[in-house]
Design a protein around this motif. Structure first.
Motif, PDB file in Angstrom:
ATOM      1  N   GLY A 151      42.232  42.902  24.617  1.00 45.36           N
ATOM      2  CA  GLY A 151      43.434  43.671  24.942  1.00 45.36           C
ATOM      3  C   GLY A 151      43.821  43.700  26.405  1.00 45.36           C
ATOM      4  N   THR A 152      43.580  42.574  27.127  1.00 48.08           N
ATOM      5  CA  THR A 152      44.138  42.489  28.487  1.00 48.08           C
ATOM      6  C   THR A 152      45.446  41.715  28.408  1.00 48.08           C
ATOM      7  N   ASP A 153      46.335  41.953  29.376  1.00 47.85           N
ATOM      8  CA  ASP A 153      47.615  41.219  29.347  1.00 47.85           C
ATOM      9  C   ASP A 153      47.516  39.843  30.000  1.00 47.85           C
ATOM     10  N   LYS A 154      46.315  39.361  30.272  1.00 49.66           N
ATOM     11  CA  LYS A 154      46.176  38.056  30.942  1.00 49.66           C
ATOM     12  C   LYS A 154      46.635  36.901  30.041  1.00 49.66           C
ATOM     13  N   TRP A 155      46.679  37.123  28.764  1.00 50.28           N
ATOM     14  CA  TRP A 155      47.396  36.211  27.852  1.00 50.28           C
ATOM     15  C   TRP A 155      48.217  37.107  26.930  1.00 50.28           C
TER      16      TRP A 155
ATOM     17  N   GLY B  97      40.162  48.555  30.818  1.00 45.49           N
ATOM     18  CA  GLY B  97      38.876  47.856  30.689  1.00 45.49           C
ATOM     19  C   GLY B  97      38.956  46.553  29.914  1.00 45.49           C
ATOM     20  N   GLY B  98      40.161  46.209  29.397  1.00 47.35           N
ATOM     21  CA  GLY B  98      40.283  44.993  28.578  1.00 47.35           C
ATOM     22  C   GLY B  98      39.779  43.753  29.299  1.00 47.35           C
ATOM     23  N   SER B  99      40.200  43.585  30.559  1.00 47.90           N
ATOM     24  CA  SER B  99      39.792  42.358  31.252  1.00 47.90           C
ATOM     25  C   SER B  99      38.312  42.406  31.620  1.00 47.90           C
ATOM     26  N   LEU B 100      37.777  43.603  31.874  1.00 53.53           N
ATOM     27  CA  LEU B 100      36.335  43.688  32.211  1.00 53.53           C
ATOM     28  C   LEU B 100      35.496  43.241  31.013  1.00 53.53           C
TER      29      LEU B 100
ATOM     30  N   GLY C 254      34.503  46.786  37.914  1.00 50.25           N
ATOM     31  CA  GLY C 254      35.943  47.044  37.926  1.00 50.25           C
ATOM     32  C   GLY C 254      36.238  48.184  38.875  1.00 50.25           C
ATOM     33  N   LEU C 255      37.161  47.949  39.807  1.00 52.96           N
ATOM     34  CA  LEU C 255      37.503  48.981  40.796  1.00 52.96           C
ATOM     35  C   LEU C 255      38.889  49.505  40.479  1.00 52.96           C
ATOM     36  N   ASP C 256      39.037  50.811  40.452  1.00 54.26           N
ATOM     37  CA  ASP C 256      40.350  51.391  40.156  1.00 54.26           C
ATOM     38  C   ASP C 256      40.513  52.685  40.930  1.00 54.26           C
ATOM     39  N   ILE C 257      41.752  53.004  41.257  1.00 56.78           N
ATOM     40  CA  ILE C 257      42.027  54.245  41.977  1.00 56.78           C
ATOM     41  C   ILE C 257      41.777  55.450  41.067  1.00 56.78           C
ATOM     42  N   ALA C 258      41.876  55.231  39.760  1.00 53.97           N
ATOM     43  CA  ALA C 258      41.585  56.308  38.797  1.00 53.97           C
ATOM     44  C   ALA C 258      40.128  56.182  38.335  1.00 53.97           C
TER      45      ALA C 258
ATOM     46  N   THR D 185      35.315  53.968  41.417  1.00 56.75           N
ATOM     47  CA  THR D 185      36.572  54.626  41.762  1.00 56.75           C
ATOM     48  C   THR D 185      36.818  54.466  43.260  1.00 56.75           C
ATOM     49  N   ALA D 186      37.893  53.780  43.609  1.00 56.47           N
ATOM     50  CA  ALA D 186      38.238  53.595  45.031  1.00 56.47           C
ATOM     51  C   ALA D 186      39.671  53.106  45.135  1.00 56.47           C
ATOM     52  N   ASP D 187      40.239  53.278  46.313  1.00 54.72           N
ATOM     53  CA  ASP D 187      41.593  52.804  46.601  1.00 54.72           C
ATOM     54  C   ASP D 187      41.483  51.448  47.291  1.00 54.72           C
ATOM     55  N   GLN D 188      42.116  50.447  46.729  1.00 56.53           N
ATOM     56  CA  GLN D 188      41.978  49.105  47.285  1.00 56.53           C
ATOM     57  C   GLN D 188      42.619  48.976  48.679  1.00 56.53           C
TER      58      GLN D 188
ATOM     59  N   ASP E 113      42.165  40.230  42.139  1.00 55.04           N
ATOM     60  CA  ASP E 113      43.001  41.379  42.511  1.00 55.04           C
ATOM     61  C   ASP E 113      44.116  41.532  41.490  1.00 55.04           C
ATOM     62  N   ASP E 114      43.948  42.516  40.612  1.00 54.48           N
ATOM     63  CA  ASP E 114      44.981  42.869  39.629  1.00 54.48           C
ATOM     64  C   ASP E 114      45.203  44.383  39.726  1.00 54.48           C
ATOM     65  N   GLY E 115      45.350  44.846  40.990  1.00 53.53           N
ATOM     66  CA  GLY E 115      45.478  46.279  41.229  1.00 53.53           C
ATOM     67  C   GLY E 115      46.918  46.709  41.402  1.00 53.53           C
ATOM     68  N   SER E 116      47.237  47.226  42.578  1.00 56.22           N
ATOM     69  CA  SER E 116      48.576  47.815  42.793  1.00 56.22           C
ATOM     70  C   SER E 116      49.661  46.753  42.943  1.00 56.22           C
ATOM     71  N   HIS E 117      49.299  45.545  43.387  1.00 47.98           N
ATOM     72  CA  HIS E 117      50.238  44.445  43.650  1.00 47.98           C
ATOM     73  C   HIS E 117      51.177  44.741  44.814  1.00 47.98           C
ATOM     74  N   MET E 118      50.851  45.740  45.622  1.00 50.80           N
ATOM     75  CA  MET E 118      51.627  46.026  46.835  1.00 50.80           C
ATOM     76  C   MET E 118      51.064  45.128  47.940  1.00 50.80           C
TER      77      MET E 118
HETATM   78  C1  LIG Z   1      47.711  45.949  35.779  1.00 50.63           C
HETATM   79  S1  LIG Z   1      46.498  47.200  35.667  1.00 50.63           S
HETATM   80  C2  LIG Z   1      45.011  46.256  35.543  1.00 50.63           C
HETATM   81  C3  LIG Z   1      44.872  45.542  34.232  1.00 50.63           C
HETATM   82  C4  LIG Z   1      43.531  44.911  33.980  1.00 50.63           C
HETATM   83  N1  LIG Z   1      43.024  44.182  35.121  1.00 50.63           N
HETATM   84  C5  LIG Z   1      43.624  43.967  32.803  1.00 50.63           C
HETATM   85  O1  LIG Z   1      43.844  42.741  33.007  1.00 50.63           O
HETATM   86  O2  LIG Z   1      43.452  44.419  31.669  1.00 50.63           O
HETATM   87  C6  LIG Z   1      46.491  47.797  37.312  1.00 50.63           C
HETATM   88  C7  LIG Z   1      45.451  48.877  37.609  1.00 50.63           C
HETATM   89  O3  LIG Z   1      45.389  48.997  39.038  1.00 50.63           O
HETATM   90  C8  LIG Z   1      45.116  50.337  39.370  1.00 50.63           C
HETATM   91  N2  LIG Z   1      45.561  50.604  40.752  1.00 50.63           N
HETATM   92  C9  LIG Z   1      46.808  50.884  41.192  1.00 50.63           C
HETATM   93  N3  LIG Z   1      46.797  51.099  42.522  1.00 50.63           N
HETATM   94  C10 LIG Z   1      45.521  50.934  42.931  1.00 50.63           C
HETATM   95  C11 LIG Z   1      44.858  51.028  44.188  1.00 50.63           C
HETATM   96  N4  LIG Z   1      45.540  51.331  45.295  1.00 50.63           N
HETATM   97  N5  LIG Z   1      43.535  50.812  44.242  1.00 50.63           N
HETATM   98  C12 LIG Z   1      42.836  50.505  43.114  1.00 50.63           C
HETATM   99  N6  LIG Z   1      43.410  50.408  41.901  1.00 50.63           N
HETATM  100  C13 LIG Z   1      44.728  50.617  41.801  1.00 50.63           C
HETATM  101  C14 LIG Z   1      45.888  51.142  38.329  1.00 50.63           C
HETATM  102  O4  LIG Z   1      45.331  52.437  38.174  1.00 50.63           O
HETATM  103  C15 LIG Z   1      45.793  50.269  37.082  1.00 50.63           C
HETATM  104  O5  LIG Z   1      44.786  50.748  36.215  1.00 50.63           O
END
Ligand SMILES: C[S@@+](CC[C@H](N)C(=O)[O-])C[C@H]1O[C@@H](n2cnc3c(N)ncnc32)[C@H](O)[C@@H]1O
Length: 397
Positions: free
Chosen positions: A169-173, A212-215, A229-233, A247-250, A271-276
């Motif tokens: 259940g990841t969106d990678k495909w 967690g799908g991709s993990l 897996g690192l996530d802000i949540a 749990t950490a902010d990238q 890196d599949d996090g915030s995309h900023m």
């Molecule tokens: C597109 S989802 C990841 C999907 C997952 N990698 C997959 O393929 O199934 C993006 C995740 O990045 C997290 N995220 C957003 N901003 C972040 C930040 N600044 N630091 C870490 N994680 C962040 C979000 O909480 C969200 O769960």
């Protein structure tokens, strides 16, 4: 259980003696629980539950004259694991194997995979043969369940990444992305290697119980992998053996450095996090030094680099290194950093000598770490004594 899996994966690298010591240290019960959990994760026995009828298998692990067993029942109501209470219906088939051998088969280099001591003890012929002749029928899933477990123990039948993406259940495909074909190309040859993988972005955003799908996909793709897996949540509820969330902010380099010191170095960072762009660039600058030689750093969803909405991107200057794609593009010139004749052409970058490959696909980039200091014989002459070359690059008469 997470630590037990780590201990067994690490021991599997070092061979039979190390594994025997690890099994002693972890204990036979914990080893059995970890290995059975791993077998169930890889075997997907739930897919067989519709084949019809309840069937069960006992897995017995032996070590030092002791044994531990678990009964796995597969039926229309799903997959259940228990002690060895006798199931109703057909007696279970029993699979017996030495615990160290089983751990090496699941977590070791491929050459250590061996049926060795394994025995398959089918239900007695006195039960089976009359059933074949007069019924009640043998459940259709009986052989399929045993076969799946044996395939897992033989590390056979590995599914392609597309299938794992959909399964977990990841969106990678998905309708959104077609990334798995590129991951398969770059990571396929590493599948049986011992891997430490860090993915930024667990999924599920603020919902701490989803994602967690991709993990889980990487866990299955790399049977010898430790996946972080690192996530802000906070996603700790998704932790499993060989899968650990952090749990950490990238965008916080100090936090990233502290984590990398603890769990790195990495074979792969994704890196599949915030995309900023500022977050992606900070994460890259901080984590790339913690990538091993020949390691790969992947950046997903490059569209974030262009879109002002959602990701604060920009299309104004496509080479602007303040945005993800402009930042990554510099590395293409960095590959040829030894070829520039005029030192003023561009500022030297810290990655010039440590990036050996840059691959771009739709919305996805792979940066390969490695020594990039081959030198440039022609460049050297052109810089230092251009008169020694003729006008068309041939030596002067
Ligand atoms: C597109 S989802 C990841 C999907 C997952 N990698 C997959 O393929 O199934 C993006 C995740 O990045 C997290 N995220 C957003 N901003 C972040 C930040 N600044 N630091 C870490 N994680 C962040 C979000 O909480 C969200 O769960």
């Amino acid at each position: 259980m997470t630590d037990h899996a780590h201990a067994l994966v690490e021991a599997a690298d070092r061979g039979g003696h190390a594994m025997a010591a690890a099994v002693e240290c972890v204990g036979l019960h914990n080893t059995a629980a970890t290995l059975i959990n791993e077998i169930l994760f890889r075997a997907h026995l739930d897919e067989l539950t519709t084949v019809g009828g309840e069937t069960s298998v006992i897995i017995t692990l032996t070590h030092g004259g002791k044994e531990v067993s678990a009964l796995i029942s597969v039926g229309p109501r799903g997959v259940a694991v228990s002690g060895t209470a006798a199931p109703t219906g057909l007696p279970p088939t029993r699979i017996v194997q030495d615990a160290c051998e089983m751990a090496l088969a699941l977590y070791g280099p491929r050459e250590r995979v061996s049926p060795g001591s394994r025995e398959i003890r089918w239900p007695s012929p006195h039960v089976m043969v009359p059933r074949l002749v007069n019924g009640p029928a043998v459940p259709k899933a009986l052989h399929a369940v045993v076969q799946r477990v044996v395939q897992v123990l033989d590390r056979e039948g590995a599914a392609p990444l597309e299938e794992l993406a959909v399964r977990h259940g990841t969106d990678k495909w998905s309708f959104l992305h077609q990334y798995t074909q590129h991951y398969q190309r770059h990571f396929g040859p590493l599948r049986d290697h011992r891997m430490t993988v860090l993915e930024i972005g667990v999924g599920g955003y603020g919902d701490t119980e989803t994602g967690g799908g991709s993990l889980y996909m990487w866990k299955e793709f790399f049977p010898r992998g430790l996946v972080y897996g690192l996530d802000i949540a906070d996603k700790h509820v998704l932790d499993r053996p060989r899968v650990t969330t952090i749990t950490a902010d990238q965008s916080d380099p100090d936090a990233l450095r502290e984590i990398a010191e603890k769990i790195g170095p990495f074979d792969i960072v994704i890196d599949d996090g915030s995309h900023m762009s500022p977050h992606v660039i900070t994460s890259f600058k901080t984590l790339f030094p913690y990538l091993k030689a020949n390691g790969v750093y992947a950046v997903e969803d490059l569209h974030g680099s262009y879109w002002p909405h959602l990701f604060s991107g920009s299309e104004r200057d496509l080479n602007d290194p303040a945005f993800t794609v402009g930042f990554l593009k510099q590395m293409v010139d960095g590959l040829n950093h030894e070829e520039f004749l005029d030192p003023g052409t561009r500022d030297a970058q810290p990655t010039d000598a440590t990036v050996k490959g840059v691959h771009f696909y739709h919305n996805l980039a792979f940066i390969e770490k490695g020594t990039n200091t081959e030198g440039s014989p022609f460049g050297t002459v052109l810089r230092e004594a251009p008169e020694r070359l003729g006008t068309e690059g041939r030596p002067a008469e």
